[in-house]
Motif scaffolding. Structure first.
Motif, short mmCIF file in Angstrom:
data_model
loop_
_atom_site.label_atom_id
_atom_site.label_comp_id
_atom_site.label_asym_id
_atom_site.label_seq_id
_atom_site.Cartn_x
_atom_site.Cartn_y
_atom_site.Cartn_z
N ASP A 191 56.06 -23.42 18.34
CA ASP A 191 56.20 -22.42 17.22
C ASP A 191 56.21 -21.11 17.71
N ALA A 192 55.51 -20.64 18.51
CA ALA A 192 55.83 -19.24 19.33
C ALA A 192 57.17 -18.95 19.66
N LEU A 193 57.72 -19.85 20.25
CA LEU A 193 59.16 -19.53 20.57
C LEU A 193 60.00 -19.30 19.19
N ARG A 194 59.69 -20.28 18.33
CA ARG A 194 60.40 -20.13 16.87
C ARG A 194 60.07 -18.68 16.39
N ARG A 195 58.99 -18.36 16.26
CA ARG A 195 58.39 -17.03 15.65
C ARG A 195 59.35 -16.02 16.39
N ALA A 196 59.46 -16.09 17.68
CA ALA A 196 60.24 -15.04 18.57
C ALA A 196 61.78 -15.20 18.09
N GLY A 197 62.11 -16.18 17.35
CA GLY A 197 63.42 -16.24 17.11
C GLY A 197 64.30 -16.82 18.12
N VAL A 198 63.75 -17.72 18.87
CA VAL A 198 64.49 -18.19 20.12
C VAL A 198 64.68 -19.79 19.79
N ARG A 199 65.78 -20.20 19.78
CA ARG A 199 66.31 -21.64 19.50
C ARG A 199 65.68 -22.38 20.37
N ILE A 200 65.38 -23.54 19.95
CA ILE A 200 64.68 -24.63 21.04
C ILE A 200 65.94 -25.70 21.25
N THR A 201 66.26 -25.51 22.50
CA THR A 201 67.53 -26.19 23.09
C THR A 201 66.72 -27.53 23.89
N VAL A 218 64.62 -20.23 32.10
CA VAL A 218 63.17 -20.36 32.35
C VAL A 218 62.53 -18.91 32.20
N TYR A 219 63.10 -18.10 32.93
CA TYR A 219 62.48 -16.58 32.96
C TYR A 219 62.53 -15.89 31.24
N ARG A 220 63.73 -16.04 30.70
CA ARG A 220 63.49 -15.59 29.24
C ARG A 220 62.59 -16.26 28.64
N THR A 221 62.51 -17.89 28.57
CA THR A 221 61.42 -18.46 27.76
C THR A 221 60.05 -17.83 28.04
N LEU A 222 59.81 -17.75 29.26
CA LEU A 222 58.59 -17.36 29.65
C LEU A 222 58.23 -15.94 28.97
N THR A 223 59.15 -15.08 29.30
CA THR A 223 59.17 -13.61 28.74
C THR A 223 58.76 -13.80 27.23
N ALA A 224 59.49 -14.57 26.45
CA ALA A 224 59.11 -14.55 25.06
C ALA A 224 57.94 -15.28 24.86
N LEU A 225 57.28 -16.26 25.56
CA LEU A 225 56.10 -17.01 25.33
C LEU A 225 55.09 -15.79 25.62
N GLU A 226 55.21 -15.21 26.63
CA GLU A 226 54.18 -14.09 27.00
C GLU A 226 54.14 -13.04 26.06
N ALA A 227 55.27 -12.55 25.51
CA ALA A 227 55.37 -11.63 24.26
C ALA A 227 54.66 -11.98 22.96
N GLN A 228 54.59 -13.47 22.86
CA GLN A 228 54.16 -14.03 21.61
C GLN A 228 52.46 -14.52 21.86
N GLY A 229 51.92 -14.23 23.12
CA GLY A 229 50.51 -14.38 23.39
C GLY A 229 50.05 -15.68 23.75
N VAL A 230 50.95 -16.51 24.05
CA VAL A 230 50.70 -17.97 24.26
C VAL A 230 50.38 -18.08 25.56
N ILE A 231 51.04 -17.71 26.53
CA ILE A 231 50.87 -17.71 28.04
C ILE A 231 50.58 -16.47 28.69
N GLN A 232 49.85 -16.29 29.61
CA GLN A 232 49.44 -15.03 30.39
C GLN A 232 50.17 -15.07 31.71
#
Length: 148
Positions: free
Chosen positions: A13-23, A61-75
Motif C-alpha cells: 500500500d505504501a508503494l502504491r501511495r508513492a506512485g510506484v508500480r508493483i512489479t 532495491v535501493y529505489r524501493t527502499l527509498t520510496a518505502l522510507e519516504a512513506q514512513g513504513v521502514i526506517q
C-alpha cells in the motif's frame, strides 16, 4: 491474516501511495522485507529477493527502499562503520546494541533509560521530540576463556 501478510500489505500500500508500480521483482522484495526480523542492508535484501526472483536489480532495491522510507513504513539506520540497515516502523520504540565484532544488532527497550533521558532533557529545559540510542558493544569473555 498473519503478521507477515499484514506487513506485506502495508508495504505494498505504501508503494502504491508513492506512485510506484508493483512489479514481480518489487513484490518479491516486499515479501522478503516483510519476513525480515533482522536489520538487513540493501545488498542482503537484494540477495534474498534474487533467490526468489532472479533478475531483480540492486538499483530497484535501493529505489524501493527509498520510496518505502519516504512513506514512513521502514526506517533506515546508519550504524557507525556499516552500510545502512532497514527495519519496519511498526514496532514500539526501542534502542539498539551493535556488536562491533559480529555486526549483530540487538534491539532492547528499557524504561529506566527512557525516564532518565526525559529527566535530563527536562532539567535542561527541553522536551524530547525524537531520539535514538545506539550502544556499540563487545561480548565479555567468559571466565576461564582466552580473549585473544
Amino acid at each position: 491474516m498473519t503478521k507477515i501478510d499484514r506487513r506485506t500489505e502495508r508495504l505494498t500500500d505504501a508503494l502504491r501511495r508513492a506512485g510506484v508500480r508493483i512489479t514481480r521483482q518489487r513484490a518479491a522484495l516486499l515479501a522478503v522485507l516483510a519476513r525480515a526480523e533482522d536489520h538487513p542492508e540493501a545488498v542482503e535484501l537484494h540477495r534474498r529477493a534474487e533467490a526468489q526472483v532472479p533478475g531483480i536489480s540492486l538499483s530497484t532495491v535501493y529505489r524501493t527502499l527509498t520510496a518505502l522510507e519516504a512513506q514512513g513504513v521502514i526506517q533506515r539506520h546508519q550504524f557507525a562503520g556499516t552500510p545502512a540497515r532497514f527495519e519496519h516502523t511498526e514496532t514500539a520504540h526501542h534502542d539498539h546494541m551493535i556488536d562491533v565484532d559480529t555486526g549483530e544488532v540487538v534491539e532492547f527497550a528499557n524504561d529506566r533509560i527512557e525516564r532518565l533521558q526525559a529527566e535530563i532533557a527536562a532539567a535542561l529545559g527541553y522536551d524530547i521530540v525524537h531520539h535514538r540510542l545506539e550502544l556499540y558493544v563487545r561480548k565479555k569473555a567468559r571466565p576461564g576463556t582466552d580473549q585473544g
